[in-house]
Scaffold this motif. Structure first.
Motif, PDB file in Angstrom:
ATOM      1  N   TRP A  94       0.716  -1.265   0.151  1.00  0.00           N
ATOM      2  CA  TRP A  94      -0.030  -0.221   0.055  1.00  0.00           C
ATOM      3  C   TRP A  94       0.886   1.213  -0.094  1.00  0.00           C
ATOM      4  O   TRP A  94       1.759   1.363   0.615  1.00  0.00           O
ATOM      5  CB  TRP A  94      -1.102   0.037   1.422  1.00  0.00           C
ATOM      6  CG  TRP A  94      -1.931  -1.080   1.214  1.00  0.00           C
ATOM      7  CD1 TRP A  94      -2.097  -2.072   2.288  1.00  0.00           C
ATOM      8  CD2 TRP A  94      -2.988  -1.081   0.477  1.00  0.00           C
ATOM      9  NE1 TRP A  94      -3.036  -2.830   2.050  1.00  0.00           N
ATOM     10  CE2 TRP A  94      -3.767  -2.369   0.873  1.00  0.00           C
ATOM     11  CE3 TRP A  94      -3.799  -0.423  -0.622  1.00  0.00           C
ATOM     12  CZ2 TRP A  94      -5.049  -3.041   0.161  1.00  0.00           C
ATOM     13  CZ3 TRP A  94      -4.721  -0.945  -1.422  1.00  0.00           C
ATOM     14  CH2 TRP A  94      -5.297  -2.166  -0.688  1.00  0.00           C
ATOM     15  N   ALA A  95       0.535   2.206  -0.889  1.00  0.00           N
ATOM     16  CA  ALA A  95       1.288   3.403  -1.029  1.00  0.00           C
ATOM     17  C   ALA A  95       0.340   4.740  -0.717  1.00  0.00           C
ATOM     18  O   ALA A  95      -0.762   4.522  -1.071  1.00  0.00           O
ATOM     19  CB  ALA A  95       2.080   3.423  -2.538  1.00  0.00           C
ATOM     20  N   PHE A  96       0.961   5.757  -0.555  1.00  0.00           N
ATOM     21  CA  PHE A  96       0.223   6.996  -0.452  1.00  0.00           C
ATOM     22  C   PHE A  96       0.259   7.873  -1.867  1.00  0.00           C
ATOM     23  O   PHE A  96       1.542   7.836  -2.204  1.00  0.00           O
ATOM     24  CB  PHE A  96       0.779   7.940   0.668  1.00  0.00           C
ATOM     25  CG  PHE A  96       0.702   7.109   1.964  1.00  0.00           C
ATOM     26  CD1 PHE A  96      -0.498   7.023   2.569  1.00  0.00           C
ATOM     27  CD2 PHE A  96       1.671   6.579   2.706  1.00  0.00           C
ATOM     28  CE1 PHE A  96      -0.676   6.334   3.805  1.00  0.00           C
ATOM     29  CE2 PHE A  96       1.691   5.939   3.868  1.00  0.00           C
ATOM     30  CZ  PHE A  96       0.567   5.807   4.442  1.00  0.00           C
ATOM     31  N   ASN A  97      -0.613   8.492  -2.199  1.00  0.00           N
ATOM     32  CA  ASN A  97      -0.522   9.035  -3.587  1.00  0.00           C
ATOM     33  C   ASN A  97      -1.503  10.417  -3.534  1.00  0.00           C
ATOM     34  O   ASN A  97      -2.618  10.037  -3.683  1.00  0.00           O
ATOM     35  CB  ASN A  97      -1.043   7.993  -4.722  1.00  0.00           C
ATOM     36  CG  ASN A  97      -0.762   8.617  -6.104  1.00  0.00           C
ATOM     37  OD1 ASN A  97      -0.922   9.831  -6.272  1.00  0.00           O
ATOM     38  ND2 ASN A  97      -0.931   7.732  -6.866  1.00  0.00           N
ATOM     39  N   GLY A  98      -0.923  11.484  -3.541  1.00  0.00           N
ATOM     40  CA  GLY A  98      -1.720  12.588  -3.400  1.00  0.00           C
ATOM     41  C   GLY A  98      -2.356  12.974  -4.673  1.00  0.00           C
ATOM     42  O   GLY A  98      -3.232  14.090  -4.941  1.00  0.00           O
ATOM     43  N   GLN A  99      -1.818  12.361  -5.839  1.00  0.00           N
ATOM     44  CA  GLN A  99      -2.208  12.781  -7.394  1.00  0.00           C
ATOM     45  C   GLN A  99      -3.374  11.979  -7.570  1.00  0.00           C
ATOM     46  O   GLN A  99      -3.941  12.359  -8.730  1.00  0.00           O
ATOM     47  CB  GLN A  99      -0.907  12.454  -8.018  1.00  0.00           C
ATOM     48  CG  GLN A  99       0.456  13.206  -7.561  1.00  0.00           C
ATOM     49  CD  GLN A  99       0.103  14.558  -7.563  1.00  0.00           C
ATOM     50  OE1 GLN A  99      -0.570  15.448  -8.153  1.00  0.00           O
ATOM     51  NE2 GLN A  99       0.508  15.225  -6.390  1.00  0.00           N
ATOM     52  N   ARG A 100      -3.764  10.929  -7.167  1.00  0.00           N
ATOM     53  CA  ARG A 100      -4.832  10.044  -7.578  1.00  0.00           C
ATOM     54  C   ARG A 100      -6.149  10.354  -6.850  1.00  0.00           C
ATOM     55  O   ARG A 100      -6.223  10.484  -5.680  1.00  0.00           O
ATOM     56  CB  ARG A 100      -4.593   8.550  -7.596  1.00  0.00           C
ATOM     57  CG  ARG A 100      -5.379   7.728  -8.426  1.00  0.00           C
ATOM     58  CD  ARG A 100      -5.222   6.597  -8.015  1.00  0.00           C
ATOM     59  NE  ARG A 100      -3.692   5.768  -8.404  1.00  0.00           N
ATOM     60  CZ  ARG A 100      -3.163   5.293  -9.448  1.00  0.00           C
ATOM     61  NH1 ARG A 100      -3.760   5.599 -10.628  1.00  0.00           N
ATOM     62  NH2 ARG A 100      -2.099   4.682  -9.441  1.00  0.00           N
ATOM     63  N   ALA A 101      -7.042  10.433  -7.633  1.00  0.00           N
ATOM     64  CA  ALA A 101      -8.599  10.922  -7.116  1.00  0.00           C
ATOM     65  C   ALA A 101      -8.831  10.073  -5.971  1.00  0.00           C
ATOM     66  O   ALA A 101      -8.905   8.762  -6.057  1.00  0.00           O
ATOM     67  CB  ALA A 101      -9.690  11.032  -8.026  1.00  0.00           C
ATOM     68  N   GLY A 102      -9.135  10.748  -4.707  1.00  0.00           N
ATOM     69  CA  GLY A 102      -9.895   9.972  -3.594  1.00  0.00           C
ATOM     70  C   GLY A 102      -8.699   9.396  -2.812  1.00  0.00           C
ATOM     71  O   GLY A 102      -8.901   8.987  -1.816  1.00  0.00           O
ATOM     72  N   CYS A 103      -7.525   9.493  -3.146  1.00  0.00           N
ATOM     73  CA  CYS A 103      -6.512   9.235  -2.428  1.00  0.00           C
ATOM     74  C   CYS A 103      -5.653  10.293  -1.800  1.00  0.00           C
ATOM     75  O   CYS A 103      -5.900  11.318  -2.074  1.00  0.00           O
ATOM     76  CB  CYS A 103      -5.473   8.398  -3.311  1.00  0.00           C
ATOM     77  SG  CYS A 103      -6.349   6.805  -4.146  1.00  0.00           S
ATOM     78  N   ALA A 104      -4.640  10.140  -0.777  1.00  0.00           N
ATOM     79  CA  ALA A 104      -4.039  11.231  -0.106  1.00  0.00           C
ATOM     80  C   ALA A 104      -2.583  10.876   0.334  1.00  0.00           C
ATOM     81  O   ALA A 104      -2.182   9.848   0.242  1.00  0.00           O
ATOM     82  CB  ALA A 104      -4.755  11.500   0.898  1.00  0.00           C
ATOM     83  N   PRO A 105      -1.693  11.933   0.471  1.00  0.00           N
ATOM     84  CA  PRO A 105      -0.292  11.709   0.927  1.00  0.00           C
ATOM     85  C   PRO A 105      -0.450  11.549   2.561  1.00  0.00           C
ATOM     86  O   PRO A 105      -1.568  11.686   2.987  1.00  0.00           O
ATOM     87  CB  PRO A 105       0.259  12.982   0.605  1.00  0.00           C
ATOM     88  CG  PRO A 105      -0.670  14.161   0.578  1.00  0.00           C
ATOM     89  CD  PRO A 105      -2.032  13.327  -0.036  1.00  0.00           C
ATOM     90  N   ASP A 106       0.547  10.967   2.894  1.00  0.00           N
ATOM     91  CA  ASP A 106       0.647  10.620   4.433  1.00  0.00           C
ATOM     92  C   ASP A 106       1.210  11.960   5.233  1.00  0.00           C
ATOM     93  O   ASP A 106       2.162  12.446   5.199  1.00  0.00           O
ATOM     94  CB  ASP A 106       1.709   9.532   4.718  1.00  0.00           C
ATOM     95  CG  ASP A 106       1.841   9.303   6.410  1.00  0.00           C
ATOM     96  OD1 ASP A 106       0.863   9.653   7.119  1.00  0.00           O
ATOM     97  OD2 ASP A 106       2.720   8.661   6.413  1.00  0.00           O
TER      98      ASP A 106
END
Length: 330
Positions: A94-106
């Motif tokens: 599992w990774a963090f991704n602020g660029q993909r819709a509905g996901c977020a950075p840590d």
């Protein structure tokens, strides 16, 4: 080249789900590792406090989805913060991704991968990296990563911080029904919650056949219960309903064969903002694009397009809340 290792070079490859497959080809779910408990008065060492705890979740994971529903039903959105990981699960986990819709950075620990969060709690940790994760910002450690326990903490230990009296009084695991709820949860977990994974991840025909038979026998039981009860325990919504819903919401529903289950799913979906916790794009994209050993080309099918907001008329099933699941056992 600077000689400084990149993040990818320092993060171990996430063990494949195939490491959880037995010699007979049957998928066996690993046990959760962090099992601490938050209590209202702090007797456990973890005191329920506003702003102290954080949930790491995937919107594609039914186990993590349970915790989001309890957080919503108990009005704890401003008390417990949340980070949604990337729906795409690749070899580093599992990774963090602020660029993909509905996901977020840590924004809590500033990590790239959830494995790094686990290793903050235990530098020697080398087990599977799963969601949900309940993180303690104060002690900088993982409290718990077992969804069934997290939802019970949210059900009772944060009542002082619920927004309304109705939310404070909401008890999805009432004392008088606990033995019955536990008994029903046991076979629903075995044959439905985990059963769908045992079917999907089976690597032998024998293992698959046995799991499919158990899955549909359990669905038949649920269909019978819901033909007479609005919820699994009469007119009373319990954690058993939430635990079942998140699995059913993740799978293609045979609305013709299981009309009562389909009505039940719409009923739960339309309850108290629960629909806001559901993200079908994350669910579909995760299951079809993350598991390339099952779907090598990552092709995402079109449809079916089901209307989860359509009329269900489940409210007409007025059954005594103490009746329970019509005596059907596992």
């Amino acid at each position: 080249m600077s000689g400084v290792p990149t993040v990818l070079e320092t993060i171990e490859v996430q063990p494949s789900w195939k490491t959880n497959v037995s010699s007979s080809g049957e998928y066996v779910r690993a046990q959760s590792s962090f099992r601490h408990w938050i209590t209202a008065e702090g007797s456990s060492g973890f005191t329920a406090e506003p702003g102290r705890y954080h949930l790491y979740v995937s919107l594609a994971c039914p186990w993590a989805h349970r915790t989001l529903i309890l957080r919503k039903l108990k009005g704890l959105e401003d008390i417990i913060s949340v980070t949604v990981v990337d729906w795409l699960l690749e070899e580093h986990g599992w990774a963090f991704n602020g660029q993909r819709a509905g996901c977020a950075p840590d924004t809590v620990n500033s990590k790239v991968y959830l494995r790094e969060v686990y290793q903050l709690a235990d530098p020697a940790y080398n087990g599977r990296i799963t969601v949900p994760v309940l993180w303690d910002k104060k002690e900088r450690t993982i409290v718990n990563n077992e969804s069934s326990e997290i939802i019970r903490m949210l059900n009772t230990e944060f009542n002082a911080f619920c927004q309304t009296e109705e939310q404070r009084n909401l008890d999805l695991y009432p004392a008088d029904l606990r033995p019955e709820i536990d008994a029903l949860n046991e076979w629903v977990y075995r044959d439905i919650n985990n059963g769908v994974y045992k079917c999907g991840f089976a690597t032998s025909q024998v293992a698959y056949d046995g799991s499919v038979i158990n899955l549909f026998e359990a669905l038949d039981k649920v269909e019978l219960i819901l033909s007479e009860n609005r919820y699994l325990f009469g007119t009373l919504l319990t954690e058993a309903d939430i635990r079942l819903f998140t699995t059913l919401c993740n799978r293609k529903l045979q609305s013709v064969d299981y009309k009562n289950i389909w009505g039940f799913v719409r009923d739960i979906y339309q309850t108290a903002g629960i629909g806001e916790t559901v993200n079908f794009d994350h669910i579909v994209n995760h299951y079809y694009q993350s598991h390339r050993t099952i779907n090598p080309n990552g092709i995402v099918p079109i449809g079916p397009h089901l209307d989860f907001n359509s009329v269900h008329e489940r409210g007409k099933l007025a059954v005594d809340a103490t009746v329970g699941p019509t005596g059907i056992s596992g």
